[in-house]
Design a protein around this motif. Structure first.
Motif, PDB file in Angstrom:
ATOM      1  N   VAL A 197      67.221  71.031  87.766  1.00  0.00           N
ATOM      2  CA  VAL A 197      68.100  72.076  88.277  1.00  0.00           C
ATOM      3  C   VAL A 197      68.629  71.651  89.636  1.00  0.00           C
ATOM      4  CG1 VAL A 197      68.230  74.472  89.041  1.00  0.00           C
ATOM      5  CG2 VAL A 197      66.953  73.887  86.967  1.00  0.00           C
ATOM      6  N   LEU A 198      69.942  71.756  89.801  1.00  0.00           N
ATOM      7  CA  LEU A 198      70.611  71.313  91.025  1.00  0.00           C
ATOM      8  C   LEU A 198      71.084  72.460  91.901  1.00  0.00           C
ATOM      9  CD1 LEU A 198      72.830  68.557  89.352  1.00  0.00           C
ATOM     10  CD2 LEU A 198      70.610  68.242  90.460  1.00  0.00           C
ATOM     11  N   ALA A 199      71.416  73.582  91.277  1.00  0.00           N
ATOM     12  CA  ALA A 199      71.960  74.700  92.040  1.00  0.00           C
ATOM     13  C   ALA A 199      71.795  75.982  91.254  1.00  0.00           C
ATOM     14  CB  ALA A 199      73.437  74.471  92.363  1.00  0.00           C
ATOM     15  N   VAL A 200      71.667  77.086  91.996  1.00  0.00           N
ATOM     16  CA  VAL A 200      71.548  78.413  91.398  1.00  0.00           C
ATOM     17  C   VAL A 200      72.515  79.346  92.100  1.00  0.00           C
ATOM     18  CG1 VAL A 200      70.021  80.367  90.948  1.00  0.00           C
ATOM     19  CG2 VAL A 200      69.111  78.039  90.877  1.00  0.00           C
ATOM     20  N   ASP A 201      73.268  80.087  91.313  1.00  0.00           N
ATOM     21  CA  ASP A 201      74.204  81.065  91.849  1.00  0.00           C
ATOM     22  C   ASP A 201      73.603  82.458  91.680  1.00  0.00           C
ATOM     23  OD1 ASP A 201      76.535  83.105  91.139  1.00  0.00           O
ATOM     24  OD2 ASP A 201      77.332  81.607  92.521  1.00  0.00           O
ATOM     25  N   PRO A 202      73.671  83.322  92.706  1.00  0.00           N
ATOM     26  CA  PRO A 202      73.094  84.664  92.586  1.00  0.00           C
ATOM     27  C   PRO A 202      73.657  85.478  91.430  1.00  0.00           C
ATOM     28  CG  PRO A 202      73.581  84.171  94.874  1.00  0.00           C
ATOM     29  CD  PRO A 202      74.186  83.074  94.067  1.00  0.00           C
ATOM     30  N   GLY A 203      74.815  85.078  90.920  1.00  0.00           N
ATOM     31  CA  GLY A 203      75.401  85.790  89.796  1.00  0.00           C
ATOM     32  C   GLY A 203      74.835  85.396  88.456  1.00  0.00           C
ATOM     33  N   GLY A 204      73.911  84.428  88.420  1.00  0.00           N
ATOM     34  CA  GLY A 204      73.264  84.075  87.156  1.00  0.00           C
ATOM     35  C   GLY A 204      73.640  82.723  86.600  1.00  0.00           C
ATOM     36  N   ARG A 205      74.290  81.868  87.398  1.00  0.00           N
ATOM     37  CA  ARG A 205      74.646  80.529  86.928  1.00  0.00           C
ATOM     38  C   ARG A 205      73.652  79.511  87.464  1.00  0.00           C
ATOM     39  NH1 ARG A 205      79.719  82.909  87.252  1.00  0.00           N
ATOM     40  NH2 ARG A 205      80.931  82.643  85.338  1.00  0.00           N
ATOM     41  N   VAL A 206      73.275  78.595  86.601  1.00  0.00           N
ATOM     42  CA  VAL A 206      72.335  77.534  86.956  1.00  0.00           C
ATOM     43  C   VAL A 206      72.946  76.201  86.564  1.00  0.00           C
ATOM     44  CG1 VAL A 206      70.043  76.585  86.563  1.00  0.00           C
ATOM     45  CG2 VAL A 206      70.359  79.070  86.603  1.00  0.00           C
ATOM     46  N   ARG A 207      73.077  75.311  87.533  1.00  0.00           N
ATOM     47  CA  ARG A 207      73.608  73.974  87.254  1.00  0.00           C
ATOM     48  C   ARG A 207      72.447  73.001  87.195  1.00  0.00           C
ATOM     49  NH1 ARG A 207      75.559  69.883  90.761  1.00  0.00           N
ATOM     50  NH2 ARG A 207      75.475  71.347  92.536  1.00  0.00           N
ATOM     51  N   CYS A 208      72.439  72.159  86.152  1.00  0.00           N
ATOM     52  CA  CYS A 208      71.357  71.199  86.001  1.00  0.00           C
ATOM     53  C   CYS A 208      71.895  69.866  85.485  1.00  0.00           C
ATOM     54  CB  CYS A 208      70.282  71.735  85.049  1.00  0.00           C
ATOM     55  SG  CYS A 208      70.789  71.804  83.327  1.00  0.00           S
ATOM     56  N   ARG A 209      71.062  68.846  85.629  1.00  0.00           N
ATOM     57  CA  ARG A 209      71.405  67.515  85.118  1.00  0.00           C
ATOM     58  C   ARG A 209      70.448  67.171  83.987  1.00  0.00           C
ATOM     59  NH1 ARG A 209      70.640  64.761  89.391  1.00  0.00           N
ATOM     60  NH2 ARG A 209      72.770  64.743  90.190  1.00  0.00           N
ATOM     61  N   LEU A 210      71.021  66.836  82.825  1.00  0.00           N
ATOM     62  CA  LEU A 210      70.229  66.490  81.649  1.00  0.00           C
ATOM     63  C   LEU A 210      70.784  65.216  81.049  1.00  0.00           C
ATOM     64  CD1 LEU A 210      68.046  67.264  79.540  1.00  0.00           C
ATOM     65  CD2 LEU A 210      69.835  68.563  78.341  1.00  0.00           C
ATOM     66  N   GLU A 211      69.940  64.181  80.993  1.00  0.00           N
ATOM     67  CA  GLU A 211      70.340  62.878  80.442  1.00  0.00           C
ATOM     68  C   GLU A 211      71.601  62.352  81.119  1.00  0.00           C
ATOM     69  OE1 GLU A 211      70.625  63.431  76.240  1.00  0.00           O
ATOM     70  OE2 GLU A 211      68.445  63.461  75.961  1.00  0.00           O
ATOM     71  N   GLY A 212      71.653  62.509  82.431  1.00  0.00           N
ATOM     72  CA  GLY A 212      72.744  61.956  83.208  1.00  0.00           C
ATOM     73  C   GLY A 212      74.008  62.786  83.235  1.00  0.00           C
TER      74      GLY A 212
END
Length: 562
Positions: free
Chosen positions: A255-270
């Motif tokens: 997980v790279l970032a979390v937005d208070p509105g419910g979005r989660v950015r992540c890195r998977l297999e590059g």
């Protein structure tokens, strides 16, 4: 991961798995994201030594706070072994004698054990003291899987002002010194207030009291049990329950970032992905969550700028309003402040032995002495001196240590062939080695010095050097693994190597604290309504318990029906 979910869980430790199992069982669409290629977090088993078929509980190692309610609710096949011997403590001044606490000993034998270290007057005090902690456990433990009681309600539950004052309002050191005379007995009692907590027993901040309380209330009895198959068996069962319920568990997803509105950015297999959900549960330390939220705010600002420029189309956003001046609940504000720079204060050493070492105390067999918690150099005076030394930036000598032998209770973590040779594991937990020592020592140097300090502390009470019985791996290297606070930080993302993710809290809400939302009532609130804490950073977090995960799930389910 293009479709939205009801809940995204950050971190696949045992609490995240607990929350996933509960929520998926309730019909929620659950996505759990774990950075490592395996689940379990700190509650894992591993083959720590090359070519050696032994699966050690690498980080956490005993179970006390896991409620039977969670085991029953989730249908977990978890077996725990109750240890007959509570502890053995050699006398540092004369290691040919020591104090053995045997649960099955009668009154006469128990009194003789105390008399053997010239602590006759403390035998009755010991029984009275632990009758009081048993009362605390009976009254407080059941509340850990219920909405938070208030301080006044907790006090009324205990129903004894003397007990409340002794354990909640007076520094732990004062209580211990008022009840016990012998330095060794005082030290055995005190260690439960210092494990993983860098503090003085007399500090009016009462950090030792909170640590002590969690160590003596588990299961309603305070017993610490050995998980059959190692700690990985506990996490494995939680993962099975979550998968069977329909939760999506994704490993290798950072997980790279979390937005208070419910979005989660992540890195998977590059490749970077974005997951969306109505609720985000954080099973990472509060300090780590703050970094993810900062990154999420930068993402949101950048996206808004691109929308404003017309370079991308506006995207739908879940309704979310946050006023930076919003009154954050006091308990949340305090935990955010204290969690900004958490500090662990322990060293963990795993060993595999060809056999158990002989003791200087010939009256106690090694199989008995190591069957409970083995205390070394933990007189109260030694604990005080060790704290003062570490506070000055030096490594305590001798180093206070606690040891337990998993294989005496559960040999299943060894292959049958290895177990047949008489091999045993030892887990050593060294106290009062705070993360700040890294300001003076590099991690490799600190690890080497702490490992040497642990072995020296062990050797001070043995009839033979521990080095003579350490097994070797396939390459002929000694089977010894040492983990510093920085090692924990890097491997488990525990800031400062703090095993509790931050400061422990009382297991109740302060009188007058806002308890208006489900998240506040269950002790899992953050300053963002859509983000809840489900791990050790929750109000009743810490240790392998599943309580943080359970309580976050209950808050989500309660909110969904309001």
């Amino acid at each position: 991961m293009p479709h939205p979910h009801d809940v995204v869980i950050i971190g696949g430790g045992h609490n995240g798995l607990t929350a996933a199992a509960y929520l998926a069982s309730a019909g929620k669409r659950v996505l759990l994201l774990e950075r490592e290629d395996h689940l379990g977090g700190a509650a894992v088993s591993a083959e720590a030594f090359d070519g050696v078929d032994a699966r050690l509980s690498r980080y956490s190692y005993l179970v006390s706070l896991l409620p039977q309610r969670i085991v029953d609710d989730l249908g977990l096949d978890v077996q725990l072994v109750r240890r007959r011997y509570s502890s053995y403590t050699p006398d540092p001044a004369d290691p040919s004698r020591g104090l053995l606490i045997d649960r099955e000993a009668g009154a006469e034998a128990s009194a003789a054990a105390f008399a053997g270290i010239e602590a006759e007057n403390d035998a009755d005090a010991w029984n009275a003291f632990y009758a009081e902690t048993a009362h605390l456990a009976e009254r407080i433990f059941p509340t850990l899987t219920e909405p938070l009681p208030t301080r006044a309600e907790a006090r009324a539950l205990i129903g004894d002002d003397r007990v409340w004052g002794s354990f909640v309002e007076r520094p732990l050191g004062e209580t211990i010194e008022a009840r016990f005379e012998n330095d060794l007995v005082r030290g055995v009692v005190a260690t439960d207030g210092l494990i993983g907590t860098f503090t003085s027993l007399d500090d009016p901040a009462l950090d030792a009291n909170r640590c002590f309380l969690y160590h003596v209330i588990g299961g309603g009895t305070g017993d610490w049990d050995v998980p059959v198959g190692g700690m990985g068996a506990v996490s494995g069962e939680l993962a099975r329950a979550a998968r069977d319920a329909g939760a999506e568990l994704v490993t290798g997803a950072e997980v790279l970032a979390v937005d208070p509105g419910g979005r989660v950015r992540c890195r998977l297999e590059g490749t970077e992905h974005e997951a969306t959900a109505g609720i985000v549960l954080s099973n990472v330390a509060p300090a780590v969550l703050e970094r993810l939220l900062t990154a999420g705010a930068a993402d949101a600002a950048a996206h808004a700028a691109r929308e404003a420029s017309g370079s991308i189309a506006p995207r739908d956003r879940p309704p979310f309003t946050h006023d930076s001046k919003l009154d954050v609940p006091p308990v949340v504000r305090e935990r955010l402040r204290l969690a900004a720079e958490p500090e662990g204060a322990q060293v963990k050493v795993n060993l595999l032995l060809n056999r158990l070492p002989r003791l200087r105390d010939a009256s106690v067999a090694p199989e008995v002495a190591f069957a409970g918690t083995f205390h070394i150099n933990e007189l109260e005076s030694q604990l005080d001196a060790a704290y003062a030394t570490a506070a000055r930036g030096a490594i305590p000598s001798p180093l206070p240590c606690e040891i337990y032998c998993h294989t005496l209770s559960d040999p299943s973590i060894l292959s049958p062939e290895l177990a047949a040779t008489g091999a045993h594991t030892l887990t050593v937990f060294g106290l009062h080695v705070p993360h700040r020592l890294l300001e003076r020592f590099g991690n490799d140097e600190l690890r080497a010095q702490l490992q040497a300090a642990v072995l020296a502390s062990l050797n001070s009470v043995l009839a033979e050097p521990i080095e003579d019985v350490i097994a070797t791996d396939a390459a002929g290297r000694p089977c010894i693994e040492t983990k510093t606070t920085l090692d924990l930080e890097e491997a488990l993302r525990m800031p400062g190597g703090n095993i509790f993710h931050g400061p422990l809290s009382w297991p109740w809400a302060e009188d007058g604290a806002p308890l208006d939302t489900p998240a506040e009532r269950w002790g899992v609130a953050t300053r963002h309504p859509r983000i809840l804490v489900c791990g050790a950073g929750a109000v009743r977090g810490g240790a392998v318990s599943g309580i943080g995960g359970h309580n976050a799930a209950m808050a989500v389910l309660e909110a969904s029906v309001l």
